[in-house]
Design an enzyme around this catalytic site. Structure first.
Site, mmCIF file in Angstrom:
data_model
loop_
_atom_site.group_PDB
_atom_site.id
_atom_site.type_symbol
_atom_site.label_atom_id
_atom_site.label_comp_id
_atom_site.label_asym_id
_atom_site.label_seq_id
_atom_site.Cartn_x
_atom_site.Cartn_y
_atom_site.Cartn_z
ATOM 1 N N LYS A 27 0.670 -1.064 -0.504
ATOM 2 C CA LYS A 27 0.105 0.365 -0.312
ATOM 3 C C LYS A 27 0.531 1.207 -0.200
ATOM 4 O O LYS A 27 0.463 2.334 0.377
ATOM 5 C CB LYS A 27 -1.178 0.198 1.204
ATOM 6 C CG LYS A 27 -1.735 -1.189 1.077
ATOM 7 C CD LYS A 27 -2.212 -2.077 0.056
ATOM 8 C CE LYS A 27 -3.047 -0.490 -0.434
ATOM 9 N NZ LYS A 27 -3.765 -1.391 -1.755
ATOM 10 N N LYS A 71 -6.860 0.604 -6.865
ATOM 11 C CA LYS A 71 -5.695 1.954 -6.892
ATOM 12 C C LYS A 71 -5.946 3.051 -6.692
ATOM 13 O O LYS A 71 -6.652 3.477 -7.440
ATOM 14 C CB LYS A 71 -4.478 2.212 -6.778
ATOM 15 C CG LYS A 71 -3.726 0.173 -7.479
ATOM 16 C CD LYS A 71 -2.864 -0.378 -6.302
ATOM 17 C CE LYS A 71 -2.666 -1.063 -6.711
ATOM 18 N NZ LYS A 71 -2.158 -2.260 -5.733
ATOM 19 N N GLY A 72 -6.249 3.197 -4.840
ATOM 20 C CA GLY A 72 -6.447 4.959 -5.100
ATOM 21 C C GLY A 72 -8.237 4.723 -4.217
ATOM 22 O O GLY A 72 -9.099 5.882 -4.600
ATOM 23 N N GLY A 129 2.397 1.958 -2.772
ATOM 24 C CA GLY A 129 1.862 2.623 -4.192
ATOM 25 C C GLY A 129 2.996 2.497 -4.852
ATOM 26 O O GLY A 129 3.835 2.347 -5.644
ATOM 27 N N THR A 130 3.005 0.736 -5.098
ATOM 28 C CA THR A 130 4.075 0.099 -5.159
ATOM 29 C C THR A 130 4.203 -0.536 -6.648
ATOM 30 O O THR A 130 4.718 -0.597 -7.581
ATOM 31 C CB THR A 130 4.273 -1.585 -4.532
ATOM 32 O OG1 THR A 130 3.166 -2.373 -4.384
ATOM 33 C CG2 THR A 130 5.079 -1.726 -2.851
HETATM 34 P P1 A3P Z 1 -5.398 4.226 -1.386
HETATM 35 O O1 A3P Z 1 -5.679 3.158 -2.138
HETATM 36 O O2 A3P Z 1 -4.846 3.604 0.079
HETATM 37 O O3 A3P Z 1 -4.843 4.857 -2.034
HETATM 38 P P2 A3P Z 1 0.018 -0.756 -3.384
HETATM 39 O O4 A3P Z 1 -0.313 -0.414 -4.946
HETATM 40 O O5 A3P Z 1 1.352 -0.206 -3.240
HETATM 41 O O6 A3P Z 1 -0.988 -0.886 -3.267
HETATM 42 O O7 A3P Z 1 -0.370 1.365 -3.403
HETATM 43 C C1 A3P Z 1 -1.347 1.825 -3.237
HETATM 44 C C2 A3P Z 1 -1.664 2.736 -3.977
HETATM 45 O O8 A3P Z 1 -1.122 3.938 -4.466
HETATM 46 C C3 A3P Z 1 -2.856 3.532 -3.317
HETATM 47 O O9 A3P Z 1 -3.369 3.498 -2.250
HETATM 48 C C4 A3P Z 1 -2.695 4.716 -4.039
HETATM 49 O O10 A3P Z 1 -2.791 6.004 -3.083
HETATM 50 C C5 A3P Z 1 -1.514 5.108 -4.082
HETATM 51 N N1 A3P Z 1 -1.232 5.776 -6.110
HETATM 52 C C6 A3P Z 1 -0.114 6.050 -5.727
HETATM 53 N N2 A3P Z 1 -0.234 6.875 -6.870
HETATM 54 C C7 A3P Z 1 -1.032 6.234 -7.631
HETATM 55 C C8 A3P Z 1 -1.693 6.787 -8.640
HETATM 56 N N3 A3P Z 1 -0.639 7.132 -9.946
HETATM 57 N N4 A3P Z 1 -2.887 5.625 -8.850
HETATM 58 C C9 A3P Z 1 -3.331 5.364 -8.419
HETATM 59 N N5 A3P Z 1 -3.059 5.418 -7.277
HETATM 60 C C10 A3P Z 1 -1.599 5.595 -7.012
#
Ligand code: A3P
EC number: 2.8.2.-
Length: 345
Positions: free
Chosen positions: A99, A308-309, A101-102
């Site tokens: 979480k 994501k987001g 932003g991987t």
């Molecule tokens: P949230 O869903 O809490 O907002 P991971 O890929 O490690 O699971 O991380 C997910 C997080 O990536 C999301 O958390 C979001 O905030 C973040 N993120 C960073 N850049 C993003 C992008 N360009 N589009 C969507 N999510 C992004």
């Protein structure tokens, strides 16, 4: 008769028109990608056995298109060039944090012509069953790339899994390790939100975040709760430091990657010794999504998936304050070890 002739003419014009538009679109797409790939920069040392290696123009230009044609295996002329393609072990791994932003980091780095991403999380080093299948199994999971390109994979569970640092060290002791972190309380809530969504999808009920994060008996932060434990970054990093020197790690500010991705990506390019190729052109803010999306060229662009987001549930402010106070000393230690100070409360 006249009507028939008119219909025939209209049909012809339609076909010619479609051909013209098609060609134009193709040309525009091509120019878009070439524009991005044109100036070839030398890549410094660490990745190439021969030190300063030039990227062949072909490898850069055809990064995506040719891989596709390779699978179709059509023309023998192209096959000759495509035979250079190999499945390489990663030269860099995004080891976490979940979480943080991987996915965004991997997808954005993949905009670089010298980077090829492993699309799926492979879970080789954290899963005993996969690990037992051996390194060749792992290599075969990697995408095809040219020898001058670097493969990157991401499996966020690596960061917190005890056995992983030693296993990665055994594969490649000089590998580069990327860690993307977010403000620990926000990350923990994001982690909770993901689990909550999974429960709701299965029509299950779940506890409130406050109940999980705070021990009801002691009223202290519950360090047994995984979402809290994962956010104690310094504890996990210290385990990794038993195997790798700090110079082999790069910390990405996940909060900044959301609001201002380019400078973060430029720091990663530098760390990976890649020529700077990702530009503002490749990233555009999508107001509907509320996030930056990726632009490959004038035609092809994409945003991350809807998972994501997510919108986070509201959390009691006193719990947030308590968690932030709890994480504070660990954060200070993390800044001290990594040399990267983040503006967390
Ligand atoms: P949230 O869903 O809490 O907002 P991971 O890929 O490690 O699971 O991380 C997910 C997080 O990536 C999301 O958390 C979001 O905030 C973040 N993120 C960073 N850049 C993003 C992008 N360009 N589009 C969507 N999510 C992004």
């Amino acid at each position: 008769m006249l009507f028939k002739q008119q219909a025939w003419l209209r049909q012809k014009l339609l076909v010619l028109g479609s051909l013209a538009v098609g060609s134009l679109l193709y040309l525009v797409a091509r120019v878009g990608s070439l524009d991005r790939l044109q100036p070839i920069c030398p890549i410094e040392g660490r990745f190439g056995a021969r030190g300063q290696a030039e990227f062949p123009l072909r490898a850069l230009q055809f990064k995506r298109g040719l891989l596709h044609e390779f699978r179709k295996g059509n023309s023998s002329k192209e096959q000759v060039h495509l035979q250079d393609l190999v499945q390489q072990l990663p030269k860099a791994i995004i080891i976490g944090v979940r979480k943080g932003g991987t996915r965004a980091l991997l997808e954005m780095l993949n905009l670089h012509p010298a980077v090829v991403k492993a699309s799926q999380e492979i879970h080789f080093f954290d899963n005993d069953e996969n690990y037992a299948k051996g390194i060749e199994w792992y290599r075969k999971k990697m995408p095809f790339s040219y020898p001058q390109q670097i493969t990157i994979e991401k499996s966020p569970a690596y960061f917190i899994t005890e056995e992983v640092p030693e296993r990665i060290y055994k594969m490649n002791s000089s590998i580069k390790l990327l860690i993307i972190v977010r403000e620990p309380t926000t990350r923990a809530i994001s982690d909770y939100t993901q689990v909550l969504e999974g429960k709701e999808r299965k029509n299950k009920t779940y506890y409130k975040f406050e109940k999980l994060a705070i021990d009801p008996n002691t009223c202290e932060v519950n360090t047994k709760y995984k979402a809290v434990r994962t956010s104690i970054y310094t504890k996990h990093l210290e385990r990794w430091l038993k195997y790798f020197p700090i110079e082999q790690f790069h910390i990405v500010d996940g909060d900044r990657l959301i609001t201002e991705p380019l400078p973060e990506l430029q720091l990663v390019e530098k760390f990976l010794n890649l020529p700077p190729r990702i530009s503002q052109y490749n990233l555009y803010f999508n107001a509907t999504r509320g996030f930056y999306c990726l632009r490959f060229n004038i035609i092809f662009n994409k945003c991350l998936a809807g998972s994501k987001g997510r919108i986070h549930p509201e959390v009691d402010p006193s719990v947030i304050t308590k968690l932030r106070k709890f994480f504070h000393p660990f954060n200070q230690k993390f800044y001290q070890i990594t040399g990267r100070t983040l503006n967390w409360p």
